[in-house]
Structures are given as C-alpha cells and as structure tokens.
Design a protein around this motif. Structure first.
Motif, mmCIF file in Angstrom:
data_model
loop_
_atom_site.group_PDB
_atom_site.id
_atom_site.type_symbol
_atom_site.label_atom_id
_atom_site.label_comp_id
_atom_site.label_asym_id
_atom_site.label_seq_id
_atom_site.Cartn_x
_atom_site.Cartn_y
_atom_site.Cartn_z
ATOM 1 N N VAL A 1 0.846 -1.200 0.000
ATOM 2 C CA VAL A 1 0.000 0.000 0.000
ATOM 3 C C VAL A 1 0.882 1.251 0.000
ATOM 4 O O VAL A 1 0.618 2.226 -0.702
ATOM 5 C CB VAL A 1 -0.953 -0.017 1.224
ATOM 6 N N HIS A 2 1.942 1.203 0.772
ATOM 7 C CA HIS A 2 2.909 2.301 0.812
ATOM 8 C C HIS A 2 3.475 2.557 -0.590
ATOM 9 O O HIS A 2 3.508 3.692 -1.078
ATOM 10 C CB HIS A 2 4.014 1.926 1.802
ATOM 11 N N ALA A 3 3.877 1.479 -1.250
ATOM 12 C CA ALA A 3 4.435 1.598 -2.605
ATOM 13 C C ALA A 3 3.399 2.181 -3.565
ATOM 14 O O ALA A 3 3.732 3.026 -4.416
ATOM 15 C CB ALA A 3 4.917 0.232 -3.099
ATOM 16 N N CYS A 4 2.149 1.765 -3.451
ATOM 17 C CA CYS A 4 1.083 2.316 -4.307
ATOM 18 C C CYS A 4 0.966 3.823 -4.069
ATOM 19 O O CYS A 4 0.814 4.605 -5.018
ATOM 20 C CB CYS A 4 -0.270 1.667 -3.984
ATOM 21 N N GLY A 5 1.032 4.235 -2.802
ATOM 22 C CA GLY A 5 0.885 5.647 -2.458
ATOM 23 C C GLY A 5 2.009 6.509 -3.008
ATOM 24 O O GLY A 5 1.799 7.676 -3.360
ATOM 25 N N LEU A 6 3.199 5.920 -3.096
ATOM 26 C CA LEU A 6 4.355 6.703 -3.541
ATOM 27 C C LEU A 6 4.246 7.126 -5.006
ATOM 28 O O LEU A 6 4.866 8.105 -5.417
ATOM 29 C CB LEU A 6 5.653 5.898 -3.328
ATOM 30 N N VAL A 7 3.476 6.400 -5.795
ATOM 31 C CA VAL A 7 3.369 6.757 -7.220
ATOM 32 C C VAL A 7 2.080 7.518 -7.533
ATOM 33 O O VAL A 7 1.719 7.689 -8.695
ATOM 34 C CB VAL A 7 3.476 5.504 -8.131
ATOM 35 N N ARG A 8 1.372 7.964 -6.497
ATOM 36 C CA ARG A 8 0.134 8.708 -6.734
ATOM 37 C C ARG A 8 0.283 10.144 -6.245
ATOM 38 O O ARG A 8 0.913 10.383 -5.219
ATOM 39 C CB ARG A 8 -1.035 8.040 -5.995
ATOM 40 N N PRO A 9 -0.306 11.100 -6.996
ATOM 41 C CA PRO A 9 -0.133 12.515 -6.628
ATOM 42 C C PRO A 9 -0.709 12.853 -5.253
ATOM 43 O O PRO A 9 -0.216 13.765 -4.588
ATOM 44 C CB PRO A 9 -0.876 13.282 -7.729
ATOM 45 N N ASP A 10 -1.760 12.123 -4.831
ATOM 46 C CA ASP A 10 -2.290 12.405 -3.496
ATOM 47 C C ASP A 10 -2.029 11.241 -2.541
ATOM 48 O O ASP A 10 -2.774 11.017 -1.590
ATOM 49 C CB ASP A 10 -3.775 12.778 -3.554
ATOM 50 N N GLY A 11 -0.951 10.518 -2.795
ATOM 51 C CA GLY A 11 -0.571 9.440 -1.877
ATOM 52 C C GLY A 11 -1.657 8.394 -1.744
ATOM 53 O O GLY A 11 -2.127 7.851 -2.750
ATOM 54 N N ILE A 12 -2.080 8.105 -0.500
ATOM 55 C CA ILE A 12 -3.115 7.085 -0.306
ATOM 56 C C ILE A 12 -4.469 7.710 0.030
ATOM 57 O O ILE A 12 -5.410 7.016 0.394
ATOM 58 C CB ILE A 12 -2.716 6.063 0.797
ATOM 59 N N ASP A 13 -4.582 9.030 -0.128
ATOM 60 C CA ASP A 13 -5.839 9.717 0.214
ATOM 61 C C ASP A 13 -7.049 9.120 -0.489
ATOM 62 O O ASP A 13 -8.103 8.946 0.100
ATOM 63 C CB ASP A 13 -5.752 11.211 -0.162
ATOM 64 N N THR A 14 -6.892 8.826 -1.770
ATOM 65 C CA THR A 14 -8.036 8.329 -2.544
ATOM 66 C C THR A 14 -7.774 6.913 -3.074
ATOM 67 O O THR A 14 -8.424 6.471 -4.010
ATOM 68 C CB THR A 14 -8.323 9.261 -3.745
ATOM 69 N N LEU A 15 -6.829 6.233 -2.461
ATOM 70 C CA LEU A 15 -6.465 4.891 -2.939
ATOM 71 C C LEU A 15 -7.581 3.888 -2.634
ATOM 72 O O LEU A 15 -7.999 3.744 -1.489
ATOM 73 C CB LEU A 15 -5.150 4.453 -2.271
ATOM 74 N N GLU A 16 -8.056 3.216 -3.656
ATOM 75 C CA GLU A 16 -9.152 2.249 -3.511
ATOM 76 C C GLU A 16 -8.614 0.821 -3.648
ATOM 77 O O GLU A 16 -7.636 0.599 -4.376
ATOM 78 C CB GLU A 16 -10.191 2.474 -4.623
ATOM 79 N N PRO A 17 -9.274 -0.139 -2.994
ATOM 80 C CA PRO A 17 -8.840 -1.535 -3.104
ATOM 81 C C PRO A 17 -8.677 -1.994 -4.552
ATOM 82 O O PRO A 17 -7.755 -2.740 -4.867
ATOM 83 C CB PRO A 17 -9.972 -2.315 -2.416
ATOM 84 N N LYS A 18 -9.562 -1.501 -5.430
ATOM 85 C CA LYS A 18 -9.523 -1.933 -6.824
ATOM 86 C C LYS A 18 -8.159 -1.636 -7.465
ATOM 87 O O LYS A 18 -7.591 -2.470 -8.188
ATOM 88 C CB LYS A 18 -10.636 -1.219 -7.584
ATOM 89 N N SER A 19 -7.624 -0.444 -7.211
ATOM 90 C CA SER A 19 -6.352 -0.125 -7.872
ATOM 91 C C SER A 19 -5.188 -0.841 -7.184
ATOM 92 O O SER A 19 -4.176 -1.142 -7.809
ATOM 93 C CB SER A 19 -6.136 1.386 -7.982
#
Ligand SMILES: [Fe+2]
Ligand SMILES: [Fe+2]
Length: 192
Positions: free
Chosen positions: A116-134
């Motif tokens: 999840v941390h790694a997913c957040g690092l490549v997103r402009p808003d980190g994990i703010d809007t990170l959904e299980p699907k992605s």
C-alpha cells in the motif's frame, strides 16, 4: 519488563538506522494496531511486536539470520517470550504456527503495508483516494513493488478471515494518519 511501544521504538532505533526500514516498521505498526483497536486487544503489545518484527534486518539482512538471530538479542534486552515469539512468527521460512490473533495480524499486515505504501508513492495524493480496486490491479503487475510476496498478501487476508478488499481498505485507513511520516504526499500537499 513492561511492554510498551516506546521501549520497542528505543530497541528498534538502536539497531536500525535506515529510514526505509523505520518507515516499514511504522507502517506495519499502524496497520497492526488498527486491528488491535478494532478487537479490543492490547495495543501496546501489538505495537511493540510490530515495531520489532524486523528490528534486526539491518544487522541480519539474510534469511539464514533474520529474524532468528535477533531473538537472543531481544531476550537479552529483557523482552518477554510473548514478544520474541510474535517477532519470530512473521517469518515464512521458520514455519512457526500463527496461532494467536496477534501473529495472524502481524503476518497479514507485513507485506500489505509495504505494498500500500508503494502504491501511495506513485500517486499525486498518496493514499488519500487509494481504492482496493487499484491496489488489486497493481498486485497483478509483477514488476510493480516486485519485492512484495503476493502469495503472502492473499494468505494474510485469508488468515484474518477477510475479503482482500476489506483488508486493503483497513490497511489504507490505518496508514492515512501517518502518511506524512511515511513520506507520502497528501491531497493537501499536492495542492500546495
Ligand atoms: Fe522480516
Ligand atoms: Fe517486515
């Protein structure tokens, strides 16, 4: 010795200097404690075991030493067997039974927190809007965060008796409050 989060942080930071490892420890702690809180378990104990689970990785970077050679160090430092056993149980190669909610949760949060941390690092808003699907989509891309063992992510959710999506949602929620400490952007910093 009284088991506290603070003492665990002291032990951890005496053996670990790498920022990446400290962030990993904090992420796993946040996820593990999220589950402790939800089920009314001992948050200090769960935090301590989570913080310490990779405490010796910097001095024992290979699986013929980590985490088993860390155990005598923890005992010398006065950590009770409950903590030592919890730490040892996260390692697949030691094949120890994961027979308590703490051991199950630690195992389930270890790889997924990192992912999840790694997913957040490549997103402009980190994990703010990170959904299980992605997160699930990224899990299917072997080259993304290649060091994370996918089978352990799936096994962890199963061990907790949760659908993977629910487990992902819980871990994301647990990590949001410490996103800045994990080096993640947030919606607020993205706008700035
Ligand atoms: Fe480990
Ligand atoms: Fe770990």
């Amino acid at each position: 010795m009284e088991v506290t989060r603070e003492r665990a942080w002291e032990t951890l930071t005496r053996y670990t200097k790498s920022e990446a490892l400290l962030r990993h420890a904090r992420a796993v702690e946040a996820a593990t404690v999220w589950y402790a809180r939800r089920s009314g378990e001992d948050e200090e104990l769960w935090a301590a075991v989570a913080l310490l689970h990779d405490f010796d990785y910097e001095i024992h970077p290979t699986l013929d030493q980590h985490p088993q050679d860390g155990a005598p160090i923890l005992r010398d430092e006065g950590w009770p067997e409950e903590v030592v056993e919890g730490v040892l149980s996260h390692a697949e190669h030691l094949s120890m039974p994961r027979d308590t909610p703490l051991k199950k949760t630690l195992f389930a949060c270890d790889e997924l927190s990192g992912f999840v941390h790694a997913c957040g690092l490549v997103r402009p808003d980190g994990i703010d809007t990170l959904e299980p699907k992605s997160v699930r989509k990224k899990l299917k891309q072997p080259s993304f965060a290649a060091g994370v063992h996918r089978d352990e992510v799936y096994e962890g959710a199963e061990l907790l008796g949760l659908e993977l999506d629910e487990h992902i949602r819980n871990v994301v929620e647990a990590l949001r409050p410490i996103a800045p400490q994990l080096g993640l952007r947030t919606a607020a910093t993205a706008q700035a």
